[in-house]
Design a protein around this motif. Structure first.
Motif, mmCIF file in Angstrom:
data_model
loop_
_atom_site.group_PDB
_atom_site.id
_atom_site.type_symbol
_atom_site.label_atom_id
_atom_site.label_comp_id
_atom_site.label_asym_id
_atom_site.label_seq_id
_atom_site.Cartn_x
_atom_site.Cartn_y
_atom_site.Cartn_z
ATOM 1 N N TYR A 1 0.831 -1.205 0.000
ATOM 2 C CA TYR A 1 0.000 0.000 0.000
ATOM 3 C C TYR A 1 0.866 1.256 0.000
ATOM 4 N N TYR A 2 1.882 1.279 0.845
ATOM 5 C CA TYR A 2 2.772 2.444 0.914
ATOM 6 C C TYR A 2 3.456 2.672 -0.429
ATOM 7 N N ASP A 3 3.969 1.602 -1.040
ATOM 8 C CA ASP A 3 4.674 1.760 -2.313
ATOM 9 C C ASP A 3 3.736 2.214 -3.425
ATOM 10 N N LEU A 4 2.450 1.879 -3.336
ATOM 11 C CA LEU A 4 1.488 2.397 -4.315
ATOM 12 C C LEU A 4 1.283 3.897 -4.138
ATOM 13 N N LEU A 5 1.270 4.364 -2.898
ATOM 14 C CA LEU A 5 1.051 5.779 -2.628
ATOM 15 C C LEU A 5 2.309 6.628 -2.802
ATOM 16 N N ALA A 6 3.476 6.017 -2.699
ATOM 17 C CA ALA A 6 4.729 6.767 -2.701
ATOM 18 C C ALA A 6 5.133 7.272 -4.086
ATOM 19 N N GLY A 7 4.442 6.822 -5.118
ATOM 20 C CA GLY A 7 4.750 7.300 -6.465
ATOM 21 C C GLY A 7 6.150 6.921 -6.895
ATOM 22 N N GLU A 8 6.843 7.850 -7.522
ATOM 23 C CA GLU A 8 8.186 7.581 -8.027
ATOM 24 C C GLU A 8 9.198 7.390 -6.895
ATOM 25 N N GLN A 9 8.831 7.745 -5.689
ATOM 26 C CA GLN A 9 9.724 7.571 -4.539
ATOM 27 C C GLN A 9 9.647 6.150 -3.980
ATOM 28 N N SER A 10 8.747 5.333 -4.503
ATOM 29 C CA SER A 10 8.555 3.985 -3.967
ATOM 30 C C SER A 10 9.717 3.079 -4.351
ATOM 31 N N ARG A 11 9.766 1.931 -3.712
ATOM 32 C CA ARG A 11 10.802 0.936 -4.018
ATOM 33 C C ARG A 11 10.546 0.256 -5.355
ATOM 34 N N LEU A 12 9.361 0.488 -5.945
ATOM 35 C CA LEU A 12 9.024 -0.148 -7.216
ATOM 36 C C LEU A 12 9.740 0.489 -8.398
ATOM 37 N N GLY A 13 10.074 1.758 -8.268
ATOM 38 C CA GLY A 13 10.774 2.431 -9.349
ATOM 39 C C GLY A 13 9.897 2.778 -10.533
ATOM 40 N N ILE A 14 8.565 2.811 -10.341
ATOM 41 C CA ILE A 14 7.639 3.203 -11.407
ATOM 42 C C ILE A 14 6.744 4.317 -10.891
ATOM 43 N N ASP A 15 6.120 4.994 -11.822
ATOM 44 C CA ASP A 15 5.165 6.037 -11.455
ATOM 45 C C ASP A 15 3.841 5.355 -11.120
ATOM 46 N N THR A 16 3.574 5.204 -9.844
ATOM 47 C CA THR A 16 2.360 4.496 -9.423
ATOM 48 C C THR A 16 1.109 5.360 -9.580
ATOM 49 N N GLN A 17 1.278 6.606 -9.990
ATOM 50 C CA GLN A 17 0.127 7.492 -10.189
ATOM 51 C C GLN A 17 -0.841 6.904 -11.221
ATOM 52 N N ARG A 18 -0.310 6.210 -12.235
ATOM 53 C CA ARG A 18 -1.165 5.571 -13.255
ATOM 54 C C ARG A 18 -2.083 4.519 -12.627
ATOM 55 N N ILE A 19 -1.549 3.800 -11.662
ATOM 56 C CA ILE A 19 -2.346 2.772 -10.989
ATOM 57 C C ILE A 19 -3.473 3.422 -10.201
ATOM 58 N N LEU A 20 -3.139 4.465 -9.466
ATOM 59 C CA LEU A 20 -4.144 5.155 -8.657
ATOM 60 C C LEU A 20 -5.202 5.817 -9.539
ATOM 61 N N GLU A 21 -4.790 6.356 -10.685
ATOM 62 C CA GLU A 21 -5.750 6.954 -11.621
ATOM 63 C C GLU A 21 -6.673 5.889 -12.205
ATOM 64 N N SER A 22 -6.123 4.725 -12.492
ATOM 65 C CA SER A 22 -6.937 3.617 -12.998
ATOM 66 C C SER A 22 -8.001 3.237 -11.970
ATOM 67 N N ALA A 23 -7.603 3.171 -10.705
ATOM 68 C CA ALA A 23 -8.563 2.852 -9.638
ATOM 69 C C ALA A 23 -9.631 3.930 -9.542
#
Length: 192
Positions: A133-155
């Motif tokens: 959950y944190y890595d989804l909210l952290a955006g480009e700062q997450s450990r995933l290294g992707i822009d999670t904003q697209r995921i949140l916009e999809s939701a």
């Protein structure tokens, strides 16, 4: 002391077995959700709420004459592969796979929004892992290294709110406040 260490190691091993099996991981997520709802709501919810076509959502909260569907999703495999990736190329590959997984789970959750059957026009997707959950909210700062904003916009586009064990209560309060404001607005219209 050695006996306690041995017992702790055995318990961690059992937890690892649960988390590596997808079915058991799903059951654990649903059990976590049920425990949170029982502590939070008492009896205003049900588990495995059934719809007219025979499908069932993991949980449903009853708010006046409406139903708020909550589906538990625990997409751990590609998330863990992303975190553990040895190379940057592997990390990017698994992060994209994780993004596909989450978007698929959002779509699976959105199908429970059935206003003709009395649901609210939204649904909650419960992720039982605070790290994910944190890595989804952290955006480009997450450990995933992707822009999670697209995921949140999809939701958001599918009217699905992603919640965690610590955030579900806050989101539920937002929904209740929104419903109360809507009722006040309707009452004002009638008075007018």
């Amino acid at each position: 002391g050695n006996k306690q260490v041995f017992n702790m190691t055995e318990q961690l091993s059992n937890l690892e077995k649960v988390l590596t099996n997808q079915k058991q991981r799903g059951n654990w997520g649903e059990s976590s959700l049920e425990l949170i709802l029982s502590n939070m709501l008492g009896g205003n919810y049900t588990m495995q709420y059934g719809f007219e076509n025979g499908e069932a959502v993991d949980a449903a909260i009853f708010i006046k004459d409406k139903v708020l569907p909550i589906d538990s999703k625990f997409s751990l495999d590609n998330y863990q592969r992303t975190i553990d990736a040895a190379t940057e190329d592997d990390k990017k590959f698994y992060a994209k796979e994780f993004e596909k997984d989450i978007k698929l789970r959002i779509g699976e959750t959105a199908k429970y929004i059935r206003e003709k059957e009395g649901t609210l026009p939204i649904a909650f997707m419960f992720i039982p892992s605070e790290a994910i959950y944190y890595d989804l909210l952290a955006g480009e700062q997450s450990r995933l290294g992707i822009d999670t904003q697209r995921i949140l916009e999809s939701a958001q586009n599918q009217r699905v709110f992603i919640v965690s064990p610590t955030s579900i209560l806050a989101y539920l309060h937002l929904v209740l406040s929104g419903l109360k404001a809507f009722q006040i607005e309707e009452g004002a219209k009638q008075i007018q």
